[in-house]
Design an enzyme around this catalytic site. Structure first.
Site, PDB file in Angstrom:
ATOM      1  N   LYS A   1      10.994   0.862  -5.052  1.00  0.00           N
ATOM      2  CA  LYS A   1      11.212  -0.536  -4.653  1.00  0.00           C
ATOM      3  C   LYS A   1      10.564  -0.801  -3.292  1.00  0.00           C
ATOM      4  O   LYS A   1       9.912  -1.828  -3.095  1.00  0.00           O
ATOM      5  CB  LYS A   1      12.715  -0.844  -4.624  1.00  0.00           C
ATOM      6  CG  LYS A   1      13.325  -0.908  -6.027  1.00  0.00           C
ATOM      7  CD  LYS A   1      14.858  -0.964  -6.022  1.00  0.00           C
ATOM      8  CE  LYS A   1      15.395  -0.908  -7.461  1.00  0.00           C
ATOM      9  NZ  LYS A   1      16.862  -0.925  -7.549  1.00  0.00           N
TER      10      LYS A   1
ATOM     11  N   GLN B   1      21.778   0.144  -3.592  1.00  0.00           N
ATOM     12  CA  GLN B   1      21.500   0.892  -4.821  1.00  0.00           C
ATOM     13  C   GLN B   1      22.802   1.439  -5.412  1.00  0.00           C
ATOM     14  O   GLN B   1      23.599   2.053  -4.711  1.00  0.00           O
ATOM     15  CB  GLN B   1      20.504   2.027  -4.542  1.00  0.00           C
ATOM     16  CG  GLN B   1      20.002   2.735  -5.773  1.00  0.00           C
ATOM     17  CD  GLN B   1      19.174   1.855  -6.724  1.00  0.00           C
ATOM     18  OE1 GLN B   1      18.480   0.943  -6.300  1.00  0.00           O
ATOM     19  NE2 GLN B   1      19.259   2.130  -8.003  1.00  0.00           N
TER      20      GLN B   1
ATOM     21  N   ASP C   1      19.888  -8.846  -6.251  1.00  0.00           N
ATOM     22  CA  ASP C   1      20.267  -8.131  -7.477  1.00  0.00           C
ATOM     23  C   ASP C   1      21.060  -9.034  -8.422  1.00  0.00           C
ATOM     24  O   ASP C   1      21.242  -8.700  -9.599  1.00  0.00           O
ATOM     25  CB  ASP C   1      21.164  -6.928  -7.122  1.00  0.00           C
ATOM     26  CG  ASP C   1      20.424  -5.609  -7.209  1.00  0.00           C
ATOM     27  OD1 ASP C   1      19.496  -5.493  -8.015  1.00  0.00           O
ATOM     28  OD2 ASP C   1      20.801  -4.689  -6.453  1.00  0.00           O
TER      29      ASP C   1
END
Ligand code: GUN
Length: 295
Positions: A53, A97, A120
């Site tokens: 990412k 994460q 997200d």
């Protein structure tokens, strides 16, 4: 032979578009999109994802920072980072994460992220917005799957999509996205999970079958109707008994399903690259402030 759905090339095309958009945003408004990534612990898969990412951010001209904290980090410490990033004007997107170590309350952490920086789409505000069909951040993997289906299948209106897996990251948000009464979606959606005693009786009804249970090779030819479109969301690391080396496999047994399918995503190179491409687009939108007033 099934049409191969090439997520890698679609993602590369999206990144190229984004590079130009990022340059324009800089010239016109002096804004450079910024993404903060938080990784807690030593989960090897998570380390690979976070690295990918951050690298993708660099490729499209974003600012990014990665904070890697030890596995025994306290909840309070994690929340401190979130609060700090919520305040910073050069950070437009925050990504924690998952999964987090056991001592950390995942929901509490996600709840603290400013919903306008929640690239997200996991904050309850964005989850609620998706369910209601309001503008907001859509989780990256479902958004990537919809983009692949838009390009390779066209409208899903009236089509039966069967999703196997009910996670908050893929199954549930994808079901909500596909149910929306928009020309692109408007699908008939069935969500299956471990409670199904005869899974194949459901999956064989699918025009589009989405395997998102995280079980290597769980879906075989017996689960698939002739001519179905098959989307494999699984990214499972297994040790190949033949070579002794680790390799990636999906939730679908590609070799036996591909001859029955009309189109199929490979693993790797299918859904995976799209997740990151969509994360970048979400971050760009966060930077432009175009998230809440229509998409
Ligand atoms: N873990 C597995 N998939 C994801 C994702 O899309 N976002 C985050 N933050 N963690 C994940």
């Amino acid at each position: 032979m099934a049409l191969l759905i090439d997520g890698r090339s679609v993602a590369a095309e999206l990144r190229a578009q984004l590079r130009s958009a990022v340059e324009r945003l800089w010239h016109e408004r002096r804004i450079r999109p910024g993404l903060a990534l938080l990784l807690v612990g030593d989960n090897p898969a998570s380390q690979v994802y976070v690295r990918s990412k951050a690298k993708a951010c660099q490729e499209v001209g974003f600012y990014s920072l990665v904070e890697h904290l030890p596995a025994d980090t306290s909840q309070a410490r994690v929340l401190e980072y979130i609060e700090r990033w919520n305040e910073r004007e050069d950070i437009h997107g925050i990504l924690v994460q998952l999964p987090l170590p056991r001592q950390i309350d995942e929901q509490e952490v996600l709840l603290r992220i400013d919903p306008r920086k929640d690239v997200d789409g996991f904050h309850p505000e964005n989850v609620g917005r998706l369910v209601l069909g309001l503008p907001g951040f859509v989780p990256c993997t479902p958004a990537g799957i919809l983009e692949l289906l838009r390009r390779y299948v066209g409208s899903l209106s009236g089509k039966h999509v069967v999703i196997v897996g009910r996670s908050a990251i893929v199954g549930k948000p994808l079901a909500n996205l596909l149910l929306q009464k928009t020309p692109q979606a408007n699908a008939i959606v069935t969500v299956c999970h471990t409670g199904a005693s005869d899974l194949a009786s459901f999956t064989r009804q699918a025009d589009v079958l989405v395997a998102a249970m995280g079980v290597p090779g769980a879906i075989g030819a017996e689960h698939v109707r002739e001519g179905a479109v098959v989307i494999d969301v699984g990214i499972n690391r297994i040790v190949d008994p033949a070579t002794g080396k680790e390799r990636l496999v999906g939730d679908v047994r590609f070799e036996e399903v591909e001859p029955k399918a009309s189109a199929i995503t490979p693993v790797p190179g299918g859904v995976g690259p799209m997740t990151i491409a969509m994360l970048l687009w979400n971050t760009y939108r966060a930077a432009t402030g175009q998230v809440w007033d229509g998409q």
